[in-house]
Write a protein that holds these residues in place. Structure first.
Motif, PDB file in Angstrom:
ATOM      1  N   THR A 427       0.828  -1.210   0.000  1.00  0.00           N
ATOM      2  CA  THR A 427       0.000   0.000   0.000  1.00  0.00           C
ATOM      3  C   THR A 427       0.858   1.254   0.000  1.00  0.00           C
ATOM      4  OG1 THR A 427      -1.742  -1.191   1.184  1.00  0.00           O
ATOM      5  CG2 THR A 427      -1.864   1.210   1.193  1.00  0.00           C
ATOM      6  N   GLY A 428       2.001   1.202   0.619  1.00  0.00           N
ATOM      7  CA  GLY A 428       2.900   2.339   0.645  1.00  0.00           C
ATOM      8  C   GLY A 428       3.917   2.216   1.757  1.00  0.00           C
ATOM      9  N   ALA A 429       5.085   2.804   1.542  1.00  0.00           N
ATOM     10  CA  ALA A 429       6.124   2.756   2.566  1.00  0.00           C
ATOM     11  C   ALA A 429       5.868   3.785   3.673  1.00  0.00           C
ATOM     12  CB  ALA A 429       7.488   2.992   1.936  1.00  0.00           C
ATOM     13  N   VAL A 430       5.554   5.026   3.288  1.00  0.00           N
ATOM     14  CA  VAL A 430       5.295   6.101   4.253  1.00  0.00           C
ATOM     15  C   VAL A 430       4.057   6.861   3.771  1.00  0.00           C
ATOM     16  CG1 VAL A 430       6.189   8.153   5.401  1.00  0.00           C
ATOM     17  CG2 VAL A 430       7.762   6.319   4.734  1.00  0.00           C
ATOM     18  N   LEU A 431       3.002   6.837   4.570  1.00  0.00           N
ATOM     19  CA  LEU A 431       1.741   7.460   4.175  1.00  0.00           C
ATOM     20  C   LEU A 431       1.199   8.353   5.292  1.00  0.00           C
ATOM     21  CD1 LEU A 431      -0.055   4.383   2.552  1.00  0.00           C
ATOM     22  CD2 LEU A 431       0.974   6.314   1.334  1.00  0.00           C
ATOM     23  N   GLY A 432       0.528   9.434   4.907  1.00  0.00           N
ATOM     24  CA  GLY A 432      -0.123  10.317   5.863  1.00  0.00           C
ATOM     25  C   GLY A 432      -1.595   9.963   6.032  1.00  0.00           C
ATOM     26  N   TYR A 433      -2.076  10.077   7.267  1.00  0.00           N
ATOM     27  CA  TYR A 433      -3.459   9.699   7.583  1.00  0.00           C
ATOM     28  C   TYR A 433      -4.138  10.784   8.406  1.00  0.00           C
ATOM     29  CZ  TYR A 433      -3.041   4.882   5.946  1.00  0.00           C
ATOM     30  OH  TYR A 433      -2.903   3.768   5.170  1.00  0.00           O
ATOM     31  N   ASP A 442       2.426   8.038  -1.412  1.00  0.00           N
ATOM     32  CA  ASP A 442       3.617   7.532  -0.716  1.00  0.00           C
ATOM     33  C   ASP A 442       4.663   8.642  -0.598  1.00  0.00           C
ATOM     34  OD1 ASP A 442       5.720   6.053   0.320  1.00  0.00           O
ATOM     35  OD2 ASP A 442       5.237   4.293  -0.888  1.00  0.00           O
ATOM     36  N   LEU A 443       5.132   8.871   0.625  1.00  0.00           N
ATOM     37  CA  LEU A 443       6.087   9.947   0.902  1.00  0.00           C
ATOM     38  C   LEU A 443       7.522   9.451   1.011  1.00  0.00           C
ATOM     39  CD1 LEU A 443       4.031  11.737   3.720  1.00  0.00           C
ATOM     40  CD2 LEU A 443       3.966  12.177   1.258  1.00  0.00           C
ATOM     41  N   VAL A 444       7.770   8.210   0.641  1.00  0.00           N
ATOM     42  CA  VAL A 444       9.082   7.627   0.893  1.00  0.00           C
ATOM     43  C   VAL A 444      10.198   8.352   0.139  1.00  0.00           C
ATOM     44  CG1 VAL A 444       9.047   5.895  -0.957  1.00  0.00           C
ATOM     45  CG2 VAL A 444      10.279   5.407   1.174  1.00  0.00           C
ATOM     46  N   ASP A 445       9.849   9.010  -0.966  1.00  0.00           N
ATOM     47  CA  ASP A 445      10.870   9.713  -1.732  1.00  0.00           C
ATOM     48  C   ASP A 445      11.119  11.129  -1.242  1.00  0.00           C
ATOM     49  OD1 ASP A 445      11.245   7.521  -3.477  1.00  0.00           O
ATOM     50  OD2 ASP A 445       9.401   8.076  -4.525  1.00  0.00           O
ATOM     51  N   GLY A 446      10.426  11.535  -0.169  1.00  0.00           N
ATOM     52  CA  GLY A 446      10.702  12.838   0.423  1.00  0.00           C
ATOM     53  C   GLY A 446       9.636  13.870   0.213  1.00  0.00           C
ATOM     54  N   ALA A 447       8.643  13.606  -0.650  1.00  0.00           N
ATOM     55  CA  ALA A 447       7.575  14.582  -0.861  1.00  0.00           C
ATOM     56  C   ALA A 447       6.669  14.638   0.356  1.00  0.00           C
ATOM     57  CB  ALA A 447       6.764  14.204  -2.096  1.00  0.00           C
ATOM     58  N   HIS A 448       6.265  15.832   0.775  1.00  0.00           N
ATOM     59  CA  HIS A 448       5.349  15.966   1.904  1.00  0.00           C
ATOM     60  C   HIS A 448       4.609  17.284   1.806  1.00  0.00           C
ATOM     61  CE1 HIS A 448       8.070  18.864   3.853  1.00  0.00           C
ATOM     62  NE2 HIS A 448       9.041  18.077   3.464  1.00  0.00           N
ATOM     63  N   THR A 450       3.406  19.056   4.730  1.00  0.00           N
ATOM     64  CA  THR A 450       3.377  19.837   5.959  1.00  0.00           C
ATOM     65  C   THR A 450       4.784  20.270   6.337  1.00  0.00           C
ATOM     66  OG1 THR A 450       3.696  18.008   7.505  1.00  0.00           O
ATOM     67  CG2 THR A 450       1.455  18.366   6.725  1.00  0.00           C
ATOM     68  N   GLU A 451       4.865  21.384   7.056  1.00  0.00           N
ATOM     69  CA  GLU A 451       6.167  21.891   7.493  1.00  0.00           C
ATOM     70  C   GLU A 451       6.739  21.087   8.648  1.00  0.00           C
ATOM     71  OE1 GLU A 451       5.648  25.959   8.442  1.00  0.00           O
ATOM     72  OE2 GLU A 451       5.331  26.604   6.360  1.00  0.00           O
ATOM     73  N   THR A 452       5.902  20.330   9.310  1.00  0.00           N
ATOM     74  CA  THR A 452       6.357  19.605  10.504  1.00  0.00           C
ATOM     75  C   THR A 452       6.905  18.214  10.171  1.00  0.00           C
ATOM     76  OG1 THR A 452       4.125  18.773  10.900  1.00  0.00           O
ATOM     77  CG2 THR A 452       4.754  20.832  11.996  1.00  0.00           C
ATOM     78  N   LEU A 453       6.769  17.747   8.930  1.00  0.00           N
ATOM     79  CA  LEU A 453       7.124  16.389   8.593  1.00  0.00           C
ATOM     80  C   LEU A 453       8.340  16.358   7.678  1.00  0.00           C
ATOM     81  CD1 LEU A 453       6.566  13.346   8.520  1.00  0.00           C
ATOM     82  CD2 LEU A 453       4.912  13.755   6.683  1.00  0.00           C
ATOM     83  N   THR A 454       9.374  15.598   8.095  1.00  0.00           N
ATOM     84  CA  THR A 454      10.557  15.405   7.268  1.00  0.00           C
ATOM     85  C   THR A 454      10.704  13.922   6.974  1.00  0.00           C
ATOM     86  OG1 THR A 454      11.692  17.306   8.244  1.00  0.00           O
ATOM     87  CG2 THR A 454      13.061  15.662   7.146  1.00  0.00           C
ATOM     88  N   VAL A 455      10.751  13.582   5.684  1.00  0.00           N
ATOM     89  CA  VAL A 455      10.922  12.182   5.266  1.00  0.00           C
ATOM     90  C   VAL A 455      12.109  12.155   4.315  1.00  0.00           C
ATOM     91  CG1 VAL A 455       9.854  10.191   4.172  1.00  0.00           C
ATOM     92  CG2 VAL A 455       8.443  11.784   5.471  1.00  0.00           C
ATOM     93  N   GLU A 456      13.197  11.497   4.720  1.00  0.00           N
ATOM     94  CA  GLU A 456      14.407  11.550   3.895  1.00  0.00           C
ATOM     95  C   GLU A 456      15.272  10.316   4.101  1.00  0.00           C
ATOM     96  OE1 GLU A 456      16.390  15.065   5.199  1.00  0.00           O
ATOM     97  OE2 GLU A 456      17.078  14.169   7.084  1.00  0.00           O
ATOM     98  N   GLY A 457      16.011   9.973   3.068  1.00  0.00           N
ATOM     99  CA  GLY A 457      17.016   8.934   3.156  1.00  0.00           C
ATOM    100  C   GLY A 457      16.476   7.529   3.303  1.00  0.00           C
ATOM    101  N   ASN A 458      15.190   7.317   3.088  1.00  0.00           N
ATOM    102  CA  ASN A 458      14.610   5.981   3.188  1.00  0.00           C
ATOM    103  C   ASN A 458      14.730   5.268   1.856  1.00  0.00           C
ATOM    104  OD1 ASN A 458      13.215   6.319   5.972  1.00  0.00           O
ATOM    105  ND2 ASN A 458      12.535   8.107   4.786  1.00  0.00           N
ATOM    106  N   ARG A 459      14.598   3.956   1.891  1.00  0.00           N
ATOM    107  CA  ARG A 459      14.621   3.234   0.634  1.00  0.00           C
ATOM    108  C   ARG A 459      13.786   1.971   0.698  1.00  0.00           C
ATOM    109  NH1 ARG A 459      20.319   1.163  -1.152  1.00  0.00           N
ATOM    110  NH2 ARG A 459      18.955   0.115  -2.659  1.00  0.00           N
ATOM    111  N   ARG A 460      13.372   1.541  -0.477  1.00  0.00           N
ATOM    112  CA  ARG A 460      12.643   0.280  -0.584  1.00  0.00           C
ATOM    113  C   ARG A 460      13.640  -0.847  -0.820  1.00  0.00           C
ATOM    114  NH1 ARG A 460       9.787   4.007  -3.649  1.00  0.00           N
ATOM    115  NH2 ARG A 460       7.669   4.463  -2.947  1.00  0.00           N
ATOM    116  N   GLY A 461      13.371  -2.002  -0.192  1.00  0.00           N
ATOM    117  CA  GLY A 461      14.271  -3.143  -0.366  1.00  0.00           C
ATOM    118  C   GLY A 461      13.978  -3.912  -1.637  1.00  0.00           C
TER     119      GLY A 461
END
Length: 461
Positions: A427-433, A442-448, A450-461
């Motif tokens: 369904t997704g690696a990182v999702l907002g609810y 999916d926010l795994v690539d860094g897109a977001h 909100t100013e309060t949320l940082t998503v970075e440096g993650n990867r899919r296996g």
């Protein structure tokens, strides 16, 4: 070299004294104290010599109580030879030291009150004795087969406690230790310590209890400092029902400064370890297997929970550190293995529900964990507006529909999700609810958004 030998038949019986060459004579004792002084020469009181006989058809309570009182008065221990003693309503005075042959000396409760009780004394010691409640009725004035109140130092060592209609051991405002003992078949819980004074509960085997394993509670929130280590706890039911009040292997309530380390807890109706309103708790190096609800729980009004290096296999939720709305905050969740989270629970949850590997809310770091096979999500961060200052890094999440669920409701605080590895999260690696509704891609690539949320440096296996 001459030796002296005395046999005390009851506390008012005959005394035979002799020497190497034979009997010196047979006489009636001048006084109980004289008889006691002779027995004291051997360093303790033998119950058989006081007429307390195992296997006797009559009630041994009166004789054993008299012997315990007399021995405690002169500071001597009492030894119970192997066998079964039918007794009830024993009240232990200051300095009681009662021992037997482990696995062979049995005090069988006859009913009509309590088995063992002590209160307002400094020290009590029990070792090598089986206390058998035979599932008989216990009086309303007691909650335990063994009941202690305001005892500074209770020592229960290498004993077995079985068949209590209430708690196996009830302790109120007590210190001391319960160690290397077996407690089974208590209708309520094996051990209930209230307002403890730095108790040590270690290396015990606890099983088949009706509502709990080890309960460490306080009437008012404060420092308790109990250490619960190396225990094996299994098959804990929740016969009184509820949504977590019962059915826990280890349960803390309002107790601060408790350490729970190195325990093996399996097959509990609710949690393996549940800390309710317990600040500065350490939950480390435990195994939690096949829990009916959340395996490891820090909930409600607490500040400070260190949850490190535990193994969770089988539960409706793995590890939950929640209830920011009630003041629950400030924790570290690291180095745990959480797997086989099913979402099958004993009741229907009105909020977030079940199926999460790890759930956290406020002032928390989640680092270095491995989560595999979670029914809904590997990680759940916050619920509604209850999310603030959370860092999630260096975790592995595999085989979960969603890797990380993050609350993006207005009012949430800062969150960093970085350098995690996701595998098989369809369904997704990182999702907002927003509560239970997915509202982002999916926010795994860094897109977001909100100013309060940082998503970075993650990867899919």
């Amino acid at each position: 070299m001459q030796t002296r030998r005395s046999i005390l038949s009851g506390l008012g019986g005959l005394v035979v004294t002799g020497a190497t060459g034979g009997f010196a004579g047979l006489r009636a004792p001048d006084a109980a104290a004289q008889s006691l002084s002779q027995i004291e020469l051997r360093g303790g009181f033998d119950a058989a010599e006081a007429g307390v006989m195992p296997g006797a058809d009559d009630d041994q309570s009166r004789k054993l109580q008299a012997l315990i009182n007399a021995a405690a008065k002169v500071g001597q221990p009492v030894f119970l030879p192997a066998g079964t003693y039918e007794v009830s309503n024993l009240d232990l005075p200051e300095g009681t030291r009662l021992s037997g042959v482990a696995g062979a000396t049995r005090l069988a409760y006859r009913g009509d009150g309590h088995l063992i009780a002590a209160r307002d004394v400094r020290q009590i010691s029990l070792s090598g004795i089986t206390f058998d409640g035979a599932n008989r009725w216990l009086a309303d004035y007691t909650e335990g087969l063994l009941a202690f109140r305001s005892v500074e130092d209770v020592v229960i060592d290498n004993c077995e406690i079985t068949g209590s209609r209430k708690y196996g051991v009830q302790m109120e405002r007590c210190g001391g230790r319960i160690a290397t003992s077996r407690i089974t078949g208590a209708a309520k819980a094996a051990i209930w310590s209230v307002e403890g004074r730095a108790m040590s509960i270690r290396d015990n085997e606890i099983s088949d209890c009706g509502n709990g394993g080890i309960l460490v509670h306080r009437w008012t929130k404060g420092a308790d400092n109990t250490m619960i280590t190396g225990n094996r706890i299994s098959r804990i039911a929740a016969t009184d029902g509820g949504t977590g009040q019962h059915g826990n292997g280890i349960n803390l309530f309002r107790t601060d400064g408790v350490m729970i380390e190195g325990n093996h807890v399996s097959d509990c109706a609710f949690s393996a370890i549940r800390a309710n309103s317990a600040s500065n708790v350490i939950i480390s190096g435990n195994q939690a297997l096949r829990s009916g609800e959340t395996a490891i729980y820090a909930e409600f009004d607490f500040e400070g929970a260190l949850i490190d290096g535990n193994l969770v296999d089988g539960a409706a939720n793995g590890i939950s550190v929640v209830n920011f709305d009630q003041g629950g905050r400030l924790s570290s969740v690291s180095g745990n293995i959480v797997r086989n989270i099913t979402a099958k629970a004993p009741y229907v949850h009105d909020g977030a529900g079940f199926g999460y590997g790890i759930a956290v809310e406020a002032e928390t770091t989640v680092t270095g964990n491995v989560i595999e096979q979670a029914a809904k999500a590997g990680l759940m961060l916050g619920w509604g507006p209850y999310l603030r200052n959370v860092v999630v890094s260096d975790n592995i999440i595999r085989k979960a529909p969603v890797g990380v669920m993050i609350s993006v409701v207005e009012g949430t605080g800062s969150v960093v999700v970085s350098h995690n590895l996701f595998s098989e999260t369809p369904t997704g690696a990182v999702l907002g609810y927003r509560w239970a509704e997915k509202v982002t891609q999916d926010l795994v690539d860094g897109a977001h958004d909100t100013e309060t949320l940082t998503v970075e440096g993650n990867r899919r296996g």
